[in-house]
Design a protein around this motif. Structure first.
Motif, PDB file in Angstrom:
ATOM      1  N   ILE A 202     -88.445-100.909   7.453  1.00  0.00           N
ATOM      2  CA  ILE A 202     -88.003 -99.543   7.764  1.00  0.00           C
ATOM      3  C   ILE A 202     -88.781 -98.507   6.961  1.00  0.00           C
ATOM      4  N   PHE A 203     -89.299 -98.900   5.794  1.00  0.00           N
ATOM      5  CA  PHE A 203     -90.035 -97.935   4.978  1.00  0.00           C
ATOM      6  C   PHE A 203     -91.378 -97.582   5.620  1.00  0.00           C
ATOM      7  N   SER A 204     -92.081 -98.597   6.139  1.00  0.00           N
ATOM      8  CA  SER A 204     -93.362 -98.320   6.800  1.00  0.00           C
ATOM      9  C   SER A 204     -93.140 -97.547   8.103  1.00  0.00           C
ATOM     10  N   LYS A 205     -92.004 -97.830   8.791  1.00  0.00           N
ATOM     11  CA  LYS A 205     -91.697 -97.075  10.016  1.00  0.00           C
ATOM     12  C   LYS A 205     -91.411 -95.616   9.680  1.00  0.00           C
ATOM     13  N   ALA A 206     -90.649 -95.398   8.590  1.00  0.00           N
ATOM     14  CA  ALA A 206     -90.345 -94.028   8.173  1.00  0.00           C
ATOM     15  C   ALA A 206     -91.618 -93.280   7.778  1.00  0.00           C
ATOM     16  N   THR A 207     -92.576 -93.995   7.181  1.00  0.00           N
ATOM     17  CA  THR A 207     -93.849 -93.375   6.814  1.00  0.00           C
ATOM     18  C   THR A 207     -94.595 -92.881   8.047  1.00  0.00           C
ATOM     19  N   ASN A 208     -94.599 -93.674   9.122  1.00  0.00           N
ATOM     20  CA  ASN A 208     -95.250 -93.249  10.367  1.00  0.00           C
ATOM     21  C   ASN A 208     -94.576 -92.007  10.946  1.00  0.00           C
ATOM     22  N   ILE A 209     -93.234 -91.976  10.914  1.00  0.00           N
ATOM     23  CA  ILE A 209     -92.515 -90.817  11.463  1.00  0.00           C
ATOM     24  C   ILE A 209     -92.827 -89.567  10.640  1.00  0.00           C
ATOM     25  N   LYS A 210     -92.958 -89.703   9.308  1.00  0.00           N
ATOM     26  CA  LYS A 210     -93.315 -88.552   8.467  1.00  0.00           C
ATOM     27  C   LYS A 210     -94.694 -88.012   8.838  1.00  0.00           C
ATOM     28  N   LEU A 211     -95.645 -88.922   9.101  1.00  0.00           N
ATOM     29  CA  LEU A 211     -96.991 -88.491   9.510  1.00  0.00           C
ATOM     30  C   LEU A 211     -96.947 -87.770  10.849  1.00  0.00           C
ATOM     31  N   ILE A 212     -96.111 -88.265  11.761  1.00  0.00           N
ATOM     32  CA  ILE A 212     -95.963 -87.607  13.070  1.00  0.00           C
ATOM     33  C   ILE A 212     -95.398 -86.206  12.897  1.00  0.00           C
ATOM     34  N   ASN A 213     -94.364 -86.063  12.026  1.00  0.00           N
ATOM     35  CA  ASN A 213     -93.758 -84.747  11.800  1.00  0.00           C
ATOM     36  C   ASN A 213     -94.774 -83.763  11.222  1.00  0.00           C
ATOM     37  N   GLU A 214     -95.578 -84.213  10.278  1.00  0.00           N
ATOM     38  CA  GLU A 214     -96.582 -83.330   9.676  1.00  0.00           C
ATOM     39  C   GLU A 214     -97.625 -82.902  10.704  1.00  0.00           C
ATOM     40  N   ALA A 215     -98.003 -83.817  11.597  1.00  0.00           N
ATOM     41  CA  ALA A 215     -98.989 -83.470  12.621  1.00  0.00           C
ATOM     42  C   ALA A 215     -98.403 -82.499  13.640  1.00  0.00           C
ATOM     43  N   LEU A 216     -97.123 -82.684  13.994  1.00  0.00           N
ATOM     44  CA  LEU A 216     -96.508 -81.824  15.007  1.00  0.00           C
ATOM     45  C   LEU A 216     -96.221 -80.427  14.477  1.00  0.00           C
ATOM     46  N   ILE A 217     -96.005 -80.301  13.165  1.00  0.00           N
ATOM     47  CA  ILE A 217     -95.802 -78.963  12.597  1.00  0.00           C
ATOM     48  C   ILE A 217     -97.052 -78.107  12.797  1.00  0.00           C
ATOM     49  N   LYS A 218     -98.218 -78.738  12.695  1.00  0.00           N
ATOM     50  CA  LYS A 218     -99.472 -78.016  12.914  1.00  0.00           C
ATOM     51  C   LYS A 218     -99.634 -77.595  14.371  1.00  0.00           C
ATOM     52  N   LEU A 219     -98.854 -78.217  15.250  1.00  0.00           N
ATOM     53  CA  LEU A 219     -98.879 -77.845  16.672  1.00  0.00           C
ATOM     54  C   LEU A 219     -97.751 -76.896  17.026  1.00  0.00           C
ATOM     55  N   ALA A 220     -97.160 -76.266  15.959  1.00  0.00           N
ATOM     56  CA  ALA A 220     -96.126 -75.232  16.139  1.00  0.00           C
ATOM     57  C   ALA A 220     -94.825 -75.789  16.696  1.00  0.00           C
ATOM     58  N   ILE A 221     -94.552 -77.069  16.453  1.00  0.00           N
ATOM     59  CA  ILE A 221     -93.258 -77.639  16.823  1.00  0.00           C
ATOM     60  C   ILE A 221     -92.256 -77.251  15.744  1.00  0.00           C
ATOM     61  N   ASP A 222     -91.065 -76.768  16.138  1.00  0.00           N
ATOM     62  CA  ASP A 222     -90.041 -76.342  15.177  1.00  0.00           C
ATOM     63  C   ASP A 222     -89.565 -77.545  14.357  1.00  0.00           C
ATOM     64  N   PRO A 223     -89.526 -77.432  13.013  1.00  0.00           N
ATOM     65  CA  PRO A 223     -89.070 -78.559  12.182  1.00  0.00           C
ATOM     66  C   PRO A 223     -87.668 -79.038  12.507  1.00  0.00           C
ATOM     67  N   GLN A 224     -86.813 -78.125  13.015  1.00  0.00           N
ATOM     68  CA  GLN A 224     -85.448 -78.531  13.365  1.00  0.00           C
ATOM     69  C   GLN A 224     -85.421 -79.483  14.557  1.00  0.00           C
ATOM     70  N   ASP A 225     -86.503 -79.472  15.351  1.00  0.00           N
ATOM     71  CA  ASP A 225     -86.573 -80.355  16.520  1.00  0.00           C
ATOM     72  C   ASP A 225     -87.189 -81.703  16.191  1.00  0.00           C
ATOM     73  N   LEU A 226     -87.578 -81.901  14.928  1.00  0.00           N
ATOM     74  CA  LEU A 226     -88.219 -83.154  14.535  1.00  0.00           C
ATOM     75  C   LEU A 226     -87.177 -84.153  14.044  1.00  0.00           C
ATOM     76  N   PRO A 227     -87.404 -85.428  14.275  1.00  0.00           N
ATOM     77  CA  PRO A 227     -86.429 -86.448  13.864  1.00  0.00           C
ATOM     78  C   PRO A 227     -86.487 -86.706  12.362  1.00  0.00           C
ATOM     79  N   ASN A 228     -85.375 -87.166  11.822  1.00  0.00           N
ATOM     80  CA  ASN A 228     -85.323 -87.568  10.410  1.00  0.00           C
ATOM     81  C   ASN A 228     -85.976 -88.946  10.282  1.00  0.00           C
TER      82      ASN A 228
END
Length: 328
Positions: free
Chosen positions: A35-61
């Motif tokens: 689960i830790f490596s999976k969570a790491t991938n999701i964090k990378l996805i969130n950081e990439a999507l923020i640069k695409l102007a996706i609202d942080p509230q719409d991103l998964p935990n």
């Protein structure tokens, strides 16, 4: 919403992002095993999507995705990515927008961490409070049973057992200001007994005993049990917070006022008062004088007579417990 396991580990989403915008995420866990490596991938996805102007509230935990708690958010996120990629390329948002989203995302993450830390700390404090309460209960049990045991031992050897003197008294004002001499009036003020039916805890020593003898005709005095002290604090207890009279409705109020003296819960406060601990004075000053009701059934005509003469004034020893029950 049923989400394939391949989406929960973030690998498929990262590959889709890299296909739509090459180089979005270069280093990631291609075969996450926990689960830790999976969570790491999701964090990378969130950081990439923020640069695409996706609202942080719409991103998964990241911590909830692998367990399936954020499946709906994940499905909505995939729909938004595919909706933005109709031209097969993703446009990078302006730098100001990216910075604003990044700050918002960091604030949300910080808030989540603080809430999680507070929740863990509350759990730890609850466990410690339970352990202390059990220790106090054992101590009270010893105090109740020890005199009887020592009394029996003394009787076997033909001697007498003298129980220790009480350490704390409860004092209730019965009379107003009319006809009270200046000395007695000043003593009542020192004990914070400024109104009729006001009650306070008093530490028993030579000085306070002499003062209590002088005001004995104007007050009711007695030695309350641990159970009565707890009932008083539960039903009539008020604390001093920011110079205001605040009811003791939660342990947070006690901890805010007396936490520096290692008194965090109601059980800690009861123990400090009942056993006259080293912080008794601090705890007693924190407590507002008790505003008691008139006793059920009334005082009768002999209110100001001494207790030994059928009245209510003076020292009634341990019989104060039944009297306090009538006042609550």
């Amino acid at each position: 919403v049923d989400v394939p396991e391949g989406l929960r580990d973030g690998v498929a989403i990262i590959e889709a992002l890299n296909h739509l915008k090459p180089g979005s995420i270069e280093k990631y866990e291609k075969t996450p095993k926990n689960i830790f490596s999976k969570a790491t991938n999701i964090k990378l996805i969130n950081e990439a999507l923020i640069k695409l102007a996706i609202d942080p509230q719409d991103l998964p935990n990241p911590n909830d995705v692998s367990s399936g708690k954020s499946d709906r958010i994940l499905v909505g996120l995939i729909a938004r990515i595919t909706g933005q990629s109709s031209s097969k390329t993703l446009e990078v948002a302006p730098e100001a927008v990216v910075k604003e989203k990044q700050i918002k995302f960091e604030t949300i993450q910080k808030t989540r961490k603080e809430r999680s830390a507070k929740k863990i700390e509350r759990g730890r404090q609850a466990v410690k409070a339970t352990i202390r309460a059990a220790r106090y209960e054992r101590e009270y049990r010893v105090l109740r049973t020890q005199p009887k045991i020592l009394q029996k031992e003394a009787a076997k050897h033909g001697s007498f057992y003298v129980p220790p003197e009480p350490k704390v008294a409860f004092v209730l004002r019965l009379r107003g200001i009319n006809g009270v001499p200046p000395t007695q009036k000043k003593i009542l003020q020192l004990f914070r007994l400024r109104q009729i039916q006001n009650g306070v805890f008093v530490k028993i020593n030579k000085a306070t005993l002499n003062m209590l003898k002088k005001i004995e005709p104007y007050v009711a005095i007695g030695y309350p049990s641990v159970g009565i002290i707890k009932k008083l604090l539960l039903k009539r207890g008020y604390g001093k917070q920011h110079k205001q009279r605040v009811p003791l409705t939660s342990n947070a109020i006690i901890s805010a006022g007396l936490g520096q003296y290692n008194v965090h819960t109601l059980d800690d406060l009861v123990h400090e008062i009942a056993t006259v601990g080293k912080n008794f004075t601090k705890c007693n000053r924190f407590l507002w004088p008790f505003k008691m009701n008139s006793p059920r059934g009334g005082y009768g005509r002999s209110k100001l007579r001494h207790f030994a003469e059928g009245g209510h004034a003076g020292n009634r020893m341990h019989l104060i417990n039944s009297f306090i029950k009538r006042l609550l």
